[in-house]
Design a protein around this motif. Structure first.
Motif, PDB file in Angstrom:
ATOM      1  N   ALA A   1      71.116  35.194  39.477  1.00 25.55           N
ATOM      2  CA  ALA A   1      71.074  33.740  39.576  1.00 25.55           C
ATOM      3  C   ALA A   1      69.759  33.298  38.957  1.00 25.55           C
ATOM      4  CB  ALA A   1      71.145  33.303  41.037  1.00 25.55           C
ATOM      5  N   VAL A   2      69.794  32.218  38.177  1.00 27.35           N
ATOM      6  CA  VAL A   2      68.620  31.801  37.416  1.00 27.35           C
ATOM      7  C   VAL A   2      68.032  30.533  38.024  1.00 27.35           C
ATOM      8  CG1 VAL A   2      67.696  31.263  35.139  1.00 27.35           C
ATOM      9  CG2 VAL A   2      69.684  32.788  35.346  1.00 27.35           C
ATOM     10  N   ASN A   3      66.764  30.614  38.410  1.00 21.33           N
ATOM     11  CA  ASN A   3      66.044  29.481  38.998  1.00 21.33           C
ATOM     12  C   ASN A   3      65.516  28.602  37.863  1.00 21.33           C
ATOM     13  OD1 ASN A   3      64.287  27.730  40.301  1.00 21.33           O
ATOM     14  ND2 ASN A   3      63.339  29.303  41.564  1.00 21.33           N
ATOM     15  N   PRO A   4      65.926  27.327  37.817  1.00 19.35           N
ATOM     16  CA  PRO A   4      65.490  26.456  36.720  1.00 19.35           C
ATOM     17  C   PRO A   4      64.080  25.921  36.874  1.00 19.35           C
ATOM     18  CG  PRO A   4      66.812  25.206  38.247  1.00 19.35           C
ATOM     19  CD  PRO A   4      66.830  26.631  38.754  1.00 19.35           C
ATOM     20  N   SER A   5      63.464  26.163  38.023  1.00 23.55           N
ATOM     21  CA  SER A   5      62.191  25.531  38.363  1.00 23.55           C
ATOM     22  C   SER A   5      61.015  26.434  37.992  1.00 23.55           C
ATOM     23  CB  SER A   5      62.173  25.240  39.877  1.00 23.55           C
ATOM     24  OG  SER A   5      60.958  24.649  40.247  1.00 23.55           O
TER      25      SER A   5
ATOM     26  N   ALA B   1      75.990  30.953  40.529  1.00 29.13           N
ATOM     27  CA  ALA B   1      75.439  29.756  39.893  1.00 29.13           C
ATOM     28  C   ALA B   1      75.236  28.619  40.872  1.00 29.13           C
ATOM     29  CB  ALA B   1      76.349  29.306  38.749  1.00 29.13           C
ATOM     30  N   CYS B   2      75.793  28.725  42.074  1.00 28.12           N
ATOM     31  CA  CYS B   2      75.606  27.692  43.105  1.00 28.12           C
ATOM     32  C   CYS B   2      74.305  27.884  43.881  1.00 28.12           C
ATOM     33  CB  CYS B   2      76.787  27.688  44.069  1.00 28.12           C
ATOM     34  SG  CYS B   2      78.350  27.176  43.319  1.00 28.12           S
ATOM     35  N   SER B   3      73.511  28.880  43.506  1.00 29.95           N
ATOM     36  CA  SER B   3      72.251  29.118  44.220  1.00 29.95           C
ATOM     37  C   SER B   3      71.318  27.915  44.136  1.00 29.95           C
ATOM     38  CB  SER B   3      71.550  30.361  43.653  1.00 29.95           C
ATOM     39  OG  SER B   3      72.305  31.526  43.887  1.00 29.95           O
ATOM     40  N   GLU B   4      71.290  27.253  42.978  1.00 32.41           N
ATOM     41  CA  GLU B   4      70.368  26.119  42.839  1.00 32.41           C
ATOM     42  C   GLU B   4      70.745  24.953  43.758  1.00 32.41           C
ATOM     43  OE1 GLU B   4      68.505  22.446  41.477  1.00 32.41           O
ATOM     44  OE2 GLU B   4      70.648  22.903  41.508  1.00 32.41           O
ATOM     45  N   PRO B   5      71.985  24.454  43.730  1.00 32.10           N
ATOM     46  CA  PRO B   5      72.289  23.360  44.671  1.00 32.10           C
ATOM     47  C   PRO B   5      72.184  23.789  46.131  1.00 32.10           C
ATOM     48  CG  PRO B   5      74.280  24.088  43.530  1.00 32.10           C
ATOM     49  CD  PRO B   5      73.122  24.714  42.832  1.00 32.10           C
ATOM     50  N   LEU B   6      72.491  25.045  46.430  1.00 33.39           N
ATOM     51  CA  LEU B   6      72.328  25.511  47.809  1.00 33.39           C
ATOM     52  C   LEU B   6      70.855  25.492  48.204  1.00 33.39           C
ATOM     53  CD1 LEU B   6      73.349  26.637  50.459  1.00 33.39           C
ATOM     54  CD2 LEU B   6      73.381  28.921  49.435  1.00 33.39           C
ATOM     55  N   ALA B   7      69.971  25.837  47.277  1.00 29.73           N
ATOM     56  CA  ALA B   7      68.536  25.794  47.569  1.00 29.73           C
ATOM     57  C   ALA B   7      68.098  24.381  47.932  1.00 29.73           C
ATOM     58  CB  ALA B   7      67.741  26.310  46.368  1.00 29.73           C
TER      59      ALA B   7
ATOM     60  N   ASP C   1      61.522  24.927  47.096  1.00 29.23           N
ATOM     61  CA  ASP C   1      60.468  25.870  46.720  1.00 29.23           C
ATOM     62  C   ASP C   1      61.025  27.287  46.882  1.00 29.23           C
ATOM     63  OD1 ASP C   1      58.548  23.934  46.098  1.00 29.23           O
ATOM     64  OD2 ASP C   1      57.790  23.857  48.147  1.00 29.23           O
ATOM     65  N   VAL C   2      60.598  27.941  47.954  1.00 34.73           N
ATOM     66  CA  VAL C   2      61.017  29.327  48.205  1.00 34.73           C
ATOM     67  C   VAL C   2      62.491  29.418  48.572  1.00 34.73           C
ATOM     68  CG1 VAL C   2      58.708  30.018  48.903  1.00 34.73           C
ATOM     69  CG2 VAL C   2      60.299  29.143  50.626  1.00 34.73           C
ATOM     70  N   GLU C   3      63.142  28.299  48.795  1.00 35.33           N
ATOM     71  CA  GLU C   3      64.534  28.322  49.247  1.00 35.33           C
ATOM     72  C   GLU C   3      65.495  28.899  48.207  1.00 35.33           C
ATOM     73  OE1 GLU C   3      62.526  25.034  51.627  1.00 35.33           O
ATOM     74  OE2 GLU C   3      62.611  25.574  49.494  1.00 35.33           O
ATOM     75  N   PHE C   4      65.086  28.957  46.933  1.00 33.43           N
ATOM     76  CA  PHE C   4      66.009  29.523  45.939  1.00 33.43           C
ATOM     77  C   PHE C   4      66.308  30.988  46.256  1.00 33.43           C
ATOM     78  CE2 PHE C   4      67.731  31.267  42.107  1.00 33.43           C
ATOM     79  CZ  PHE C   4      68.430  30.233  41.522  1.00 33.43           C
TER      80      PHE C   4
ATOM     81  N   ARG D   1      70.183  34.963  48.436  1.00 35.31           N
ATOM     82  CA  ARG D   1      70.463  35.979  49.464  1.00 35.31           C
ATOM     83  C   ARG D   1      71.688  35.587  50.287  1.00 35.31           C
ATOM     84  NH1 ARG D   1      70.139  37.074  54.610  1.00 35.31           N
ATOM     85  NH2 ARG D   1      69.338  35.003  55.145  1.00 35.31           N
ATOM     86  N   LEU D   2      71.789  34.333  50.695  1.00 30.53           N
ATOM     87  CA  LEU D   2      72.913  33.901  51.532  1.00 30.53           C
ATOM     88  C   LEU D   2      74.237  34.001  50.778  1.00 30.53           C
ATOM     89  CD1 LEU D   2      71.282  30.829  53.283  1.00 30.53           C
ATOM     90  CD2 LEU D   2      71.981  32.964  54.376  1.00 30.53           C
TER      91      LEU D   2
END
Length: 356
Positions: free
Chosen positions: A91-95, A155-161, A303-306, A311-312
């Motif tokens: 999963a790719v963090n855009p931030s 790919a849903c990792s970002e909105p979940l974060a 922040d760290v939530e990504f 993980r979730l």
């Protein structure tokens, strides 16, 4: 392999001017990897850029590759990269905060004054996004996912974060969600994932409101107990408005004045309103908010939530797949954007890039 290669990109040249074009891609440098993108989710900000040419005062001033929700496989690794391997799903963090400004130094990187956020037109030159066949990016922005997880879910990792950060902001002032009654206003992707987070954290009762039956049906599949179409059933929240209100915490995900009024009407005294949705100037019932001593909490990105989101999803603790209502190949990007803008039938629409 040649030094550069051509890739396809989803390029917005201006309002209502979306094209598939090709660009050259260099190999990764030190600390970087090249990711073959497999799935990318269309966000509300992407739609605003396409439909309106910007978001509020932020305008598209030059061609921009859209997209900031993505997952793919590592295709190449640059020097000095450890912990990642070719072929790995990530999963790719855009931030990408600067790490040096006042906010970064004080543990608030989401408020970085030099933030580089993929697919954002905030600064000039724009920060090019992730809707492309392949992407070179810092290795630290890639989070490994188990092989059994679908790229669309990853790919849903970002909105979940975003939703995990909203929950963390709410819990910071009102305590754990466990055993609480929670309302989510707006059953789009962020609303659907706020429901999933509230359920995962032990909320006793979850109500969701929207004006579209299709999105409410998805919200129930994501874990809501009650769905209220406030357009068709204006009195649908009456049981939670009794007395001075029965709801402990609201995730307000619509930024609609009517939804905010509903949220305040059901909140008990000292309840918490977490504002996740954004818009322009919006009327709010301040007299009722003050009278009930409502705690208003803004929530901005993550922040760290990504890492926690990845993980979730990776462990199956949260499954975002019920909210993915459409997947289109990159060659049909315009059709995908049109589908994503139709809230009567869509929640999360994604693009696929592999062999499309």
């Amino acid at each position: 392999m040649s030094e550069t290669q051509d890739i396809r990109v989803v390029l917005l040249n201006g309002q209502d001017d979306l094209k598939i074009e090709t660009r050259a891609l260099a190999e990764p440098g030190a600390g970087e990897v090249r990711v073959a993108i497999l799935a990318g989710g269309i966000c509300g900000s992407d739609l605003h850029y396409w439909l309106e040419g910007g978001i509020g005062t932020i305008r598209v001033r030059e061609p921009i590759i859209l997209g900031h929700e993505a997952a793919g496989r590592i295709a190449a690794i640059g020097p000095s990269v450890e912990g990642l391997k070719v072929g790995q799903l990530v999963a790719v963090n855009p931030s990408h905060p600067c790490g040096e400004c006042e906010f970064c130094r004080n543990g608030l990187p989401r408020h970085c004054t030099h933030m580089r956020f993929k697919g954002s037109a905030m600064y000039l030159p724009h920060e090019q996004g992730m809707f492309r066949d392949q992407l070179v990016i810092g290795a630290g922005q890639c989070f490994p996912m188990p092989e059994e997880i679908s790229p669309g879910a990853a790919a849903c990792s970002e909105p979940l974060a975003v939703c995990l950060h909203a929950a963390n902001r709410g819990e910071a002032v009102s305590g754990s969600l466990k055993g609480k009654t929670v309302l989510v206003t707006g059953a789009g992707p962020i609303g659907a994932l706020c429901i999933a987070v509230a359920r995962q954290r032990g909320a006793a009762e979850i109500i969701v409101t929207d004006i579209q039956d299709a999105t409410l049906d998805v919200a129930l599949r994501m874990g809501a107990d009650h769905a209220v179409n406030t357009a068709r059933t204006p009195e649908g929240l009456a049981r939670w408005q009794e007395g001075k209100g029965k709801v402990d915490l609201v995730f307000e995900c619509s930024a609609a004045a009517a939804a905010i009024r509903d949220a305040v009407s059901v909140l008990r005294p000292l309840g918490t309103l977490v504002q996740v949705g954004v818009a322009g100037p919006t009327p709010m019932p301040l007299n009722v908010m003050v009278g009930k001593e409502i705690v208003f909490v803004g929530s901005q990105r993550f922040d760290v939530e990504f890492a926690e989101a990845a993980r979730l999803i990776g462990t199956g603790a949260i499954d975002p797949r019920p909210m993915i209502t459409g997947t289109y190949p990159i060659t049909e990007a315009l059709a995908a954007f049109r589908a994503a803008s139709d809230r009567s039938s869509s929640v999360k629409v994604q693009l696929s890039f592999a062999a499309s």
